[in-house]
Design a protein around this motif. Structure first.
Motif, PDB file in Angstrom:
ATOM      1  N   PRO A 305       0.537 -31.335 -34.534  1.00 23.44           N
ATOM      2  CA  PRO A 305      -0.510 -32.079 -35.241  1.00 23.44           C
ATOM      3  C   PRO A 305      -1.203 -33.086 -34.339  1.00 23.44           C
ATOM      4  N   ALA A 306      -2.287 -33.655 -34.836  1.00 23.76           N
ATOM      5  CA  ALA A 306      -3.066 -34.641 -34.093  1.00 23.76           C
ATOM      6  C   ALA A 306      -2.334 -35.985 -34.095  1.00 23.76           C
ATOM      7  N   PRO A 307      -2.703 -36.884 -33.192  1.00 18.42           N
ATOM      8  CA  PRO A 307      -2.048 -38.201 -33.140  1.00 18.42           C
ATOM      9  C   PRO A 307      -2.203 -38.957 -34.451  1.00 18.42           C
ATOM     10  N   PRO A 308      -1.118 -39.526 -34.961  1.00 24.36           N
ATOM     11  CA  PRO A 308      -1.197 -40.317 -36.189  1.00 24.36           C
ATOM     12  C   PRO A 308      -1.686 -41.732 -35.890  1.00 24.36           C
ATOM     13  N   GLY A 309      -2.953 -41.962 -35.921  1.00 26.07           N
ATOM     14  CA  GLY A 309      -3.505 -43.280 -35.606  1.00 26.07           C
ATOM     15  C   GLY A 309      -3.612 -43.490 -34.114  1.00 26.07           C
ATOM     16  N   GLU A 310      -3.335 -44.709 -33.689  1.00 26.92           N
ATOM     17  CA  GLU A 310      -3.451 -45.074 -32.275  1.00 26.92           C
ATOM     18  C   GLU A 310      -2.048 -45.204 -31.686  1.00 26.92           C
ATOM     19  N   PRO A 311      -1.615 -44.240 -30.865  1.00 26.37           N
ATOM     20  CA  PRO A 311      -0.281 -44.330 -30.271  1.00 26.37           C
ATOM     21  C   PRO A 311      -0.172 -45.548 -29.349  1.00 26.37           C
ATOM     22  N   PRO A 312       1.043 -46.021 -29.068  1.00 25.86           N
ATOM     23  CA  PRO A 312       1.221 -47.142 -28.135  1.00 25.86           C
ATOM     24  C   PRO A 312       0.622 -46.835 -26.770  1.00 25.86           C
ATOM     25  N   ALA A 313       0.146 -47.884 -26.105  1.00 25.36           N
ATOM     26  CA  ALA A 313      -0.512 -47.713 -24.805  1.00 25.36           C
ATOM     27  C   ALA A 313       0.428 -47.086 -23.779  1.00 25.36           C
ATOM     28  N   PRO A 336      -3.067 -16.969  -9.226  1.00 25.50           N
ATOM     29  CA  PRO A 336      -4.512 -16.798  -9.364  1.00 25.50           C
ATOM     30  C   PRO A 336      -4.853 -15.978 -10.619  1.00 25.50           C
ATOM     31  N   GLY A 337      -5.799 -16.498 -11.361  1.00 22.63           N
ATOM     32  CA  GLY A 337      -6.238 -15.797 -12.557  1.00 22.63           C
ATOM     33  C   GLY A 337      -5.330 -15.988 -13.754  1.00 22.63           C
ATOM     34  N   GLY A 338      -4.219 -16.677 -13.568  1.00 16.06           N
ATOM     35  CA  GLY A 338      -3.307 -16.894 -14.683  1.00 16.06           C
ATOM     36  C   GLY A 338      -3.798 -18.013 -15.590  1.00 16.06           C
ATOM     37  N   SER A 339      -3.392 -17.956 -16.826  1.00 16.39           N
ATOM     38  CA  SER A 339      -3.797 -18.971 -17.788  1.00 16.39           C
ATOM     39  C   SER A 339      -2.706 -20.032 -17.914  1.00 16.39           C
ATOM     40  N   VAL A 340      -3.141 -21.235 -18.224  1.00 13.79           N
ATOM     41  CA  VAL A 340      -2.242 -22.371 -18.387  1.00 13.79           C
ATOM     42  C   VAL A 340      -2.296 -22.790 -19.850  1.00 13.79           C
ATOM     43  N   ASP A 341      -1.126 -22.917 -20.450  1.00  9.47           N
ATOM     44  CA  ASP A 341      -1.040 -23.301 -21.862  1.00  9.47           C
ATOM     45  C   ASP A 341      -0.494 -24.718 -21.955  1.00  9.47           C
ATOM     46  N   VAL A 342      -1.229 -25.552 -22.686  1.00 14.59           N
ATOM     47  CA  VAL A 342      -0.823 -26.942 -22.926  1.00 14.59           C
ATOM     48  C   VAL A 342      -0.672 -27.124 -24.429  1.00 14.59           C
ATOM     49  N   ARG A 343       0.498 -27.647 -24.823  1.00 12.80           N
ATOM     50  CA  ARG A 343       0.733 -27.898 -26.249  1.00 12.80           C
ATOM     51  C   ARG A 343       1.171 -29.339 -26.433  1.00 12.80           C
ATOM     52  N   LEU A 344       0.484 -30.017 -27.357  1.00 12.56           N
ATOM     53  CA  LEU A 344       0.811 -31.395 -27.703  1.00 12.56           C
ATOM     54  C   LEU A 344       1.103 -31.457 -29.195  1.00 12.56           C
ATOM     55  N   SER A 345       2.250 -32.021 -29.531  1.00 12.92           N
ATOM     56  CA  SER A 345       2.615 -32.176 -30.941  1.00 12.92           C
ATOM     57  C   SER A 345       2.897 -33.644 -31.199  1.00 12.92           C
ATOM     58  N   TRP A 346       1.976 -34.291 -31.914  1.00 13.98           N
ATOM     59  CA  TRP A 346       2.120 -35.711 -32.224  1.00 13.98           C
ATOM     60  C   TRP A 346       2.840 -35.840 -33.573  1.00 13.98           C
ATOM     61  N   LEU A 347       4.139 -35.892 -33.520  1.00 11.93           N
ATOM     62  CA  LEU A 347       4.954 -36.013 -34.723  1.00 11.93           C
ATOM     63  C   LEU A 347       5.035 -37.482 -35.150  1.00 11.93           C
ATOM     64  N   PRO A 348       5.518 -37.765 -36.350  1.00 11.86           N
ATOM     65  CA  PRO A 348       5.546 -39.161 -36.818  1.00 11.86           C
ATOM     66  C   PRO A 348       6.349 -40.101 -35.914  1.00 11.86           C
TER      67      PRO A 348
END
Length: 407
Positions: A305-313, A336-348
């Motif tokens: 999920p997206a960040p819940p509000g403003e996370p700590p600095a 070369p030519g490979g894909s890069v996967d980035v996953r971010l999960s902003w849990l509570p």
């Protein structure tokens, strides 16, 4: 045997000892002859010489009391034994013993420290026995009538000598406490300086390594775009795409300018500790993704999920720097030519980060350099943890950072 001392301290000790001798010798002369002049009987010459010897011994012990407490204590005992062996009464020369016992406790080694304590007790006993059972001052010898007075003398002598030793022991404790405090302060200052150096080195690595990786990738792309290739007939055919080259050069310029600004800020920190280093946030991630994509990397980003509000600095800084270094590694070691996967999960209560990229054959990411170490330190400073490993031909960086972690 000998302590290191300043020249001024040695001069002071010698002057004090000479002054003491100039006072103690006339007193010994008076005790021996009853006069300060040269009008003495021939039989008194030996007494004057022995008085000179006793005054010289105690004065010499006084001069060496700080330079060599052990030698000073030994000379004082020799002087006391000579004094008692000649049957002379206690005199002003014996006052030096108090200063000598003080220095054994204040400046002596552990052995000399306890030797001074023993000397104070044994000395009090020897003085009492000498005064009440000696050959000259016995006054009838030690008896039940003189025993109470002897006990008083014993207690008084032990108190006087022990007091000198105790004062020296208190000074020794104060000096040791001050030295320990200064050593602790130096250690804390060195630790703080080391932590500051590590932090600045980590920021410098993150900024410079990523920017240079992007610049190298763009420069290679521009060079290949403008390369002149030779045809089969020997003619030169220019394979150029001005638009692509222009975009690559623009990216190189923007990246270099941004890196230069960050480096200047970090150098300002080295000159002025109160300066703040580059503090990117998760709002700057899109720009980071754009730099990687313009370098030719197929980047897929999933934020759920997206960040819940403003996370700590501190959390935002850690996430940005970890992603920056992980994506820099993809530019260096990615296939070369490979894909890069980035996953971010902003849990509570935490944020989970996962970066996965295929590895070029023969490449060994994480075996050298400081990138993974820096990422792990970033995660730990924010209260989380980070793992990086090669799994099935793909290099994976996983990090978990609590949203309430320490700043």
């Amino acid at each position: 045997m000998f302590r290191r001392m300043k020249t001024s301290q040695l001069v002071v000790d010698v002057i004090v000892a000479v002054g003491f001798f100039l006072i103690a010798w006339p007193v010994e002369t008076v005790l021996a002859t009853g006069t300060l002049g040269l009008e003495y009987q021939l039989g008194s010459l030996g007494q004057i010489i022995t008085g000179l010897l006793i005054a010289a011994l105690f004065s010499g012990a006084l001069a060496l009391r700080r330079l060599s407490p052990s030698l000073s204590l030994g000379i004082a005992w020799v002087g006391a034994l000579v004094q008692m062996g000649l049957g002379r009464p206690p005199s002003l020369s014996d006052v030096a013993i108090f200063g000598i016992l003080y220095t054994t406790a204040a400046y002596g080694t552990r052995l000399v420290y306890w030797a001074g304590f023993a000397s104070a007790l044994v000395g009090a006993l020897v003085i009492t026995v000498y005064l009440f059972a000696g050959p000259v001052f016995a006054g009838g010898g030690l008896s039940w009538q003189t025993l109470p007075l002897a006990l008083v003398v014993l207690v008084a002598g032990a108190f006087a000598l022990g007091l000198s030793w105790t004062i020296g022991a208190l000074v020794r404790t104060a000096v040791r406490a001050r030295e320990n405090r200064e050593a602790q302060q130096r250690a804390e200052a060195e630790t703080a300086a080391e932590q500051e150096r590590v932090r600045i080195a980590r920021d410098m690595h993150d900024v410079v390594a990523h920017s240079l990786a992007v610049v190298i990738a763009q420069a290679d792309g521009a060079r290949y775009t403008l390369t002149a290739a030779q045809t089969g007939k020997g003619d030169m055919k220019t394979l150029s795409d001005p638009a692509v080259a222009t975009d690559a050069l623009a990216t190189i310029s923007a990246t270099a300018r941004s890196a230069l600004a960050d480096v200047r800020l970090l150098l300002g920190q080295l000159r002025h500790r109160q300066g703040d280093g580059p503090q990117p946030t998760i709002a700057d991630l899109e720009e980071l993704y754009a730099q990687v994509r313009t370098a030719g990397v197929q980047l897929r980003v999933d934020v759920d999920p997206a960040p819940p509000g403003e996370p700590p600095a501190a959390v935002q800084l850690a996430v940005y720097r970890i992603l920056q270094e992980a994506l820099t590694n993809t530019l260096r070691h990615g296939a070369p030519g490979g894909s890069v996967d980035v996953r971010l999960s902003w849990l509570p209560d935490r944020v989970e980060l996962d970066v996965r990229n295929p590895v070029s054959p023969g490449s060994q990411p994480g075996r050298s350099g400081h990138g993974i170490i820096g990422m792990r330190e970033r995660a730990q400073l924010a209260g989380g943890r980070l793992d990086a490993a090669d799994e099935g031909g793909a290099f994976i960086v996983r990090a978990t950072i609590p949203l309430g972690g320490p700043a």
